[in-house]
Write an enzyme that holds these catalytic residues in place. Sequence first.
Site, PDB file in Angstrom:
ATOM      1  N   GLU A 340      13.232 -15.706 -10.207  1.00  0.00           N
ATOM      2  CA  GLU A 340      12.336 -16.658  -9.558  1.00  0.00           C
ATOM      3  C   GLU A 340      11.885 -17.719 -10.562  1.00  0.00           C
ATOM      4  OE1 GLU A 340       9.077 -14.444  -7.942  1.00  0.00           O
ATOM      5  OE2 GLU A 340      10.354 -12.869  -7.135  1.00  0.00           O
ATOM      6  N   CYS A 341      12.041 -18.966 -10.214  1.00  0.00           N
ATOM      7  CA  CYS A 341      11.526 -20.108 -10.964  1.00  0.00           C
ATOM      8  C   CYS A 341      11.897 -20.028 -12.450  1.00  0.00           C
ATOM      9  CB  CYS A 341      10.009 -20.237 -10.772  1.00  0.00           C
ATOM     10  SG  CYS A 341       9.386 -21.907 -11.088  1.00  0.00           S
ATOM     11  N   GLY A 342      10.984 -19.624 -13.330  1.00  0.00           N
ATOM     12  CA  GLY A 342      11.296 -19.562 -14.756  1.00  0.00           C
ATOM     13  C   GLY A 342      12.475 -18.659 -15.054  1.00  0.00           C
ATOM     14  N   MET A 345      15.520 -20.622 -14.188  1.00  0.00           N
ATOM     15  CA  MET A 345      15.782 -21.607 -15.242  1.00  0.00           C
ATOM     16  C   MET A 345      16.530 -20.961 -16.411  1.00  0.00           C
ATOM     17  SD  MET A 345      12.032 -23.422 -15.028  1.00  0.00           S
ATOM     18  CE  MET A 345      12.137 -24.259 -16.623  1.00  0.00           C
TER      19      MET A 345
END
Length: 468
Positions: A340-342, A345
Amino acid sequence: MRTPRILIGATGSGSGKTTITCALLEILKRQGKKVQAFKCGPDYIDPMFHRTVLGIPSKNLDTFFTGEKMTAELFMESAVNADISVMEGVMGLYDGLGGIRKEGSAYDLATVTDTPVILVIDAHGMGRSILPLIAGFLSYDTIHLIRGIILNRTSGAFFETIRPEIEKSFPVEVLGYFPNQKEILLESRHLGLKRPEEVEKMAELLAKTADMLEKTVDIDRLFAIAEGASELPEGSTLEKDSYGKQKVHLQKSGKRPVIAVARDEAFCFYYEDNLKALEKAGAEIVFFSPLHDGSVPKEADGLLLPGGYPELYAKELSENKTMLADIREKAELAMPIVAECGGFMYLHQTMEDTEHHVYEMAGVVPGDCFYTGKLVRFGYIELTEKESNFLPENGSIKGHEFHYFDSTANGDDCVALKPVSGKKYDCVFDKNSCFVGFPHLYYPSAPQFVENFVKKAKNYADRSEVNS
């Protein structure tokens, strides 16, 4: 069931909810009370401060994520053995979904849990104008939950002047005030406050704040208001209704499938109830650090990479080559991965930090992550899959987005729906063993997502056992 409780709400963001909540938690802890903290809404950082004070996890409660019944049951599940539960609100008391709907608001949470509200008002630069402000908030309080007021960032002299005016005008107690204290201001960054570990002399700051609040606010009266909260019904159907339908069977070896969860300075955004949901579905949780460890835990059958601040540690993450290689290998072996998200990334070919330096990452996602300098996505979403994989046919999971980074490859296997505007957009890589993308997910909103993640981890464990 008697469950003393209050909600610290405010007239708007930046009014001092977190400072006053943490000081109150510290005071109650000093008094020897068993305290359970909660945060309204999809916030990761405020619960970190609660945990720093109490030494136990703080829980998130959100009526958009889980509706009225499950939200109340999630509250009861954690509050049942506490002497007092303290909920910290979100934004202004009535600010909910899209800023205009009641769902997700602090007032909606107070309503479904029948919790007395203490309203924090930033009184800095105000005089008698406080009166119509209070009148407006009380007029919206149709079931009379607002039981007390705390004036923030004001002087003792003004407090003594305005208090009788407020109490003469309205049927609400003014419990005290908190003076303007620049030296105890909690610093923030784009995703909220800085983490407690980043606050210099945090323990000293917390003690000083609590000492001040204890002098200027009637804590005994506040506790009495909490004790006066109505009784709530005993019993919960949460375990049976949400997680009992497809309980994941144990592996052939009799062990629970192990899900390794990234947790360190770079990856620190997770909901306590997400982890609990995984355990209820049959998983064992182990933690590891992509920053400091050399590899994924050997016993891992699945990976959970939550959000956080990987951009602040991009160089260090890039330099940990053995960890990057191990995660890449696990992905190639089809180990189930939710990111999720970070965490998403981190799985890219490269990541750019806020200074526009580019670093190599795990190379699982076929794209590059870059800093935009502005908010790309914000707010609640509901995700559906184009082809059923982690979710049942026509199923959905709720979550939110809040990121200043974007990607050349956001994925297009899911459709995100903005619940107020109705806007839709494609996102997420959702194939076979992976569910990775920018959205932050709230697992209790979709128990079958959790069950399928754990089932995939179990199948991976069984394959590994056969091949070993």
